[in-house]
Design an enzyme around this catalytic site. Structure first.
Site, mmCIF file in Angstrom:
data_model
loop_
_atom_site.group_PDB
_atom_site.id
_atom_site.type_symbol
_atom_site.label_atom_id
_atom_site.label_comp_id
_atom_site.label_asym_id
_atom_site.label_seq_id
_atom_site.Cartn_x
_atom_site.Cartn_y
_atom_site.Cartn_z
ATOM 1 C CB CYS A 129 -1.114 0.068 1.192
ATOM 2 S SG CYS A 129 -2.196 -1.417 1.034
ATOM 3 C CG HIS A 158 -3.408 3.464 1.680
ATOM 4 N ND1 HIS A 158 -3.617 2.959 0.332
ATOM 5 C CD2 HIS A 158 -3.414 2.425 2.475
ATOM 6 C CE1 HIS A 158 -3.812 1.796 0.438
ATOM 7 N NE2 HIS A 158 -3.821 1.404 1.743
ATOM 8 C CG ASN A 188 -6.536 -1.051 0.390
ATOM 9 O OD1 ASN A 188 -5.913 -0.435 -0.257
ATOM 10 N ND2 ASN A 188 -5.983 -1.439 1.660
HETATM 11 N N1 COA Z 1 -19.077 -8.477 8.227
HETATM 12 C C1 COA Z 1 -19.314 -8.661 9.466
HETATM 13 N N2 COA Z 1 -18.609 -9.136 10.479
HETATM 14 C C2 COA Z 1 -17.209 -9.209 10.150
HETATM 15 C C3 COA Z 1 -16.690 -8.667 8.871
HETATM 16 C C4 COA Z 1 -17.623 -8.675 7.983
HETATM 17 N N3 COA Z 1 -17.097 -8.328 6.665
HETATM 18 N N4 COA Z 1 -15.304 -8.980 9.232
HETATM 19 C C5 COA Z 1 -15.053 -9.404 10.412
HETATM 20 N N5 COA Z 1 -16.327 -9.289 11.185
HETATM 21 C C6 COA Z 1 -16.131 -9.663 12.470
HETATM 22 C C7 COA Z 1 -15.194 -10.460 12.981
HETATM 23 O O1 COA Z 1 -15.380 -11.833 12.764
HETATM 24 C C8 COA Z 1 -15.405 -10.125 14.423
HETATM 25 O O2 COA Z 1 -16.157 -10.944 15.110
HETATM 26 P P1 COA Z 1 -15.876 -11.642 16.436
HETATM 27 O O3 COA Z 1 -15.687 -10.692 17.230
HETATM 28 O O4 COA Z 1 -16.971 -12.520 16.636
HETATM 29 O O5 COA Z 1 -14.558 -12.629 16.331
HETATM 30 C C9 COA Z 1 -15.909 -8.653 14.827
HETATM 31 O O6 COA Z 1 -16.347 -8.573 13.228
HETATM 32 C C10 COA Z 1 -15.307 -7.624 15.038
HETATM 33 O O7 COA Z 1 -13.795 -7.824 14.208
HETATM 34 P P2 COA Z 1 -12.764 -6.905 14.572
HETATM 35 O O8 COA Z 1 -11.300 -7.378 13.567
HETATM 36 O O9 COA Z 1 -12.629 -6.236 15.768
HETATM 37 O O10 COA Z 1 -13.385 -5.579 13.356
HETATM 38 P P3 COA Z 1 -12.599 -4.089 13.304
HETATM 39 O O11 COA Z 1 -13.805 -3.146 13.728
HETATM 40 O O12 COA Z 1 -11.204 -4.395 13.742
HETATM 41 O O13 COA Z 1 -12.741 -3.979 11.773
HETATM 42 C C11 COA Z 1 -11.349 -4.455 9.913
HETATM 43 C C12 COA Z 1 -12.319 -4.964 11.099
HETATM 44 C C13 COA Z 1 -10.650 -5.617 8.891
HETATM 45 C C14 COA Z 1 -12.150 -3.686 9.226
HETATM 46 C C15 COA Z 1 -10.160 -3.777 10.482
HETATM 47 O O14 COA Z 1 -9.558 -4.395 11.440
HETATM 48 C C16 COA Z 1 -9.207 -2.938 9.581
HETATM 49 O O15 COA Z 1 -9.472 -2.179 8.736
HETATM 50 N N6 COA Z 1 -7.898 -3.554 9.678
HETATM 51 C C17 COA Z 1 -6.876 -2.821 8.948
HETATM 52 C C18 COA Z 1 -6.900 -3.408 7.226
HETATM 53 C C19 COA Z 1 -6.038 -2.621 6.534
HETATM 54 O O16 COA Z 1 -6.182 -1.436 6.545
HETATM 55 N N7 COA Z 1 -5.409 -3.395 5.457
HETATM 56 C C20 COA Z 1 -4.440 -2.976 4.766
HETATM 57 C C21 COA Z 1 -3.129 -2.282 5.197
HETATM 58 S S1 COA Z 1 -2.968 -1.196 4.059
#
Ligand code: COA
Length: 337
Positions: free
Chosen positions: A119, A258, A288
């Site tokens: 990224c 980004h 993204n």
């Molecule tokens: N729909 C519904 N629920 C979802 C889901 C989706 N698409 N994806 C994950 N969940 C669930 C998880 O399984 C978790 O359930 P659990 O508590 O029963 O295990 C719950 O939602 C919360 O997950 P969590 O990881 O705490 O959510 P979050 O608020 O951190 O959001 C992301 C998840 C992936 C959106 C976030 O962590 C993120 O953006 N991470 C960085 C990603 C990124 O930037 N990547 C590229 C780097 S440049």
């Protein structure tokens, strides 16, 4: 880090972008994985993303973006000396996507290469291209960020499939004595590799029945950990570049971060003390697109009149590696309208 009077700067003098036609909405994803439009929008800011058609790959998108750039600048591809393509989803391991783009656009006097910075790839490529201009050796360098994330996504994995889309953006760098890249700070921290990677397809785990059966050609991400590092990493490096150039929040016309998660963007914007009008966001439309988010952001910001000559622009990114970077650009193009 203000420029010395006689220094050659690398100025962005033209640009182009391309996103595929097909729109994959949150509603569409609700039909294939257990998720909801409400969850995706509130946790990420994403409403939809673009996905390539069958047979379309990174070089096609990059070529389209480069051709738009050439048309906008009104020059022949033969004038291009270097093509750098930032991507983690090249058409093939080799030849490079840069070579495919060179052939497609007819840049017969150019050399070039691909750069893998995930990224942060476009920032790393822009820094590399800028230094080619700053040395005085080159006068026309195309820097492209392009990724076909749909080619490495498991569309049965709700943790990752909602986050990514496909797209490409390209900028042309030319010498200037006043405008362009003023300062940049880049970092790489390989200890973060375990949180975000693709296990197979490289020399460690070449393609085999096993790697396919075990879904090792897809993105693996520990979203929570990446989120934690990204919020801090992008905010810190954006703050550092502003501080060491004595830019206060009111001096920054636009911040193009980004686009990985709206909450990560908000964290950086808050750290810089910026208002909503100072922050460029299009994650809702494209999700993204990895190396493409920033060049696409630059094109859309310029075309919508949010960047005009003499503006101070900050771009910044965080990604797999971990990688991160931020750049201060003195914008040098008059608004097209
Ligand atoms: N729909 C519904 N629920 C979802 C889901 C989706 N698409 N994806 C994950 N969940 C669930 C998880 O399984 C978790 O359930 P659990 O508590 O029963 O295990 C719950 O939602 C919360 O997950 P969590 O990881 O705490 O959510 P979050 O608020 O951190 O959001 C992301 C998840 C992936 C959106 C976030 O962590 C993120 O953006 N991470 C960085 C990603 C990124 O930037 N990547 C590229 C780097 S440049």
């Amino acid at each position: 880090m203000n420029k010395s009077p006689d220094k050659i700067l690398a100025n962005i003098t033209a640009m182009g972008m391309y996103v595929p036609e097909y729109v994959l909405s949150n509603a569409e994803l609700e039909k294939t994985v257990e998720t909801s439009d409400e969850w995706i929008q509130s946790r990420t800011g994403i409403k939809e993303r673009r996905i390539v058609a069958k047979g379309e790959a990174t070089s096609h998108m990059a070529t389209n973006a480069a051709n738009k750039l050439l048309a906008a600048r009104g020059i022949s591809a033969e004038e291009i000396e270097v093509i750098i393509v930032a991507t983690v989803t090249p058409d093939m391991m080799f030849p490079s996507t840069a070579a495919l783009v060179q052939n497609n656009i007819g840049a017969k006097n150019a050399w070039g290469f691909d750069l893998s910075g995930a990224c942060s790839g476009f920032l790393f490529a822009l820094q590399t291209g800028a230094q080619m201009i700053e040395t005085g050796r080159y006068k026309k360098v195309i820097v492209i960020g392009a990724d076909t994330m749909s080619s490495i996504i498991d569309y049965t994995d709700r943790n990752t499939c909602i986050l990514f889309g496909d797209g490409a953006g390209a900028v042309l760098l030319e010498p200037s004595c006043k405008y362009g890249v003023i300062d940049a700070k880049m970092r790489i921290d390989g200890s973060g590799g375990k949180y975000l990677h693709m296990k197979a397809g490289g020399s460690l785990n070449p393609a085999s029945h096993d790697t396919v059966d075990n879904k090792m050609h897809y993105i693996f991400q520990d979203g929570k950990s990446v989120f934690k590092f990204a919020v801090r990493g992008m905010a810190d490096i954006s703050f550092d570049i502003s501080e060491r150039n004595n830019l206060k929040s009111e001096d920054i016309k636009l911040f193009i971060p980004h686009q990985a998660n709206k909450r990560i963007i908000d964290g950086s914007a808050n750290r810089l003390g910026l208002s909503d009008e100072q922050v460029f966001i299009n994650i809702d439309k494209y999700a993204n697109t990895t190396a493409a988010t920033i060049p696409i952001g630059i094109v859309e910001a310029f075309e919508s009149g949010r960047l005009i000559k003499d503006d101070n622009l900050i771009i910044s990114a965080f990604g797999a590696g971990f990688t991160c970077g931020a750049m201060y650009i003195k914008w040098g193009m008059n608004h097209a309208l």
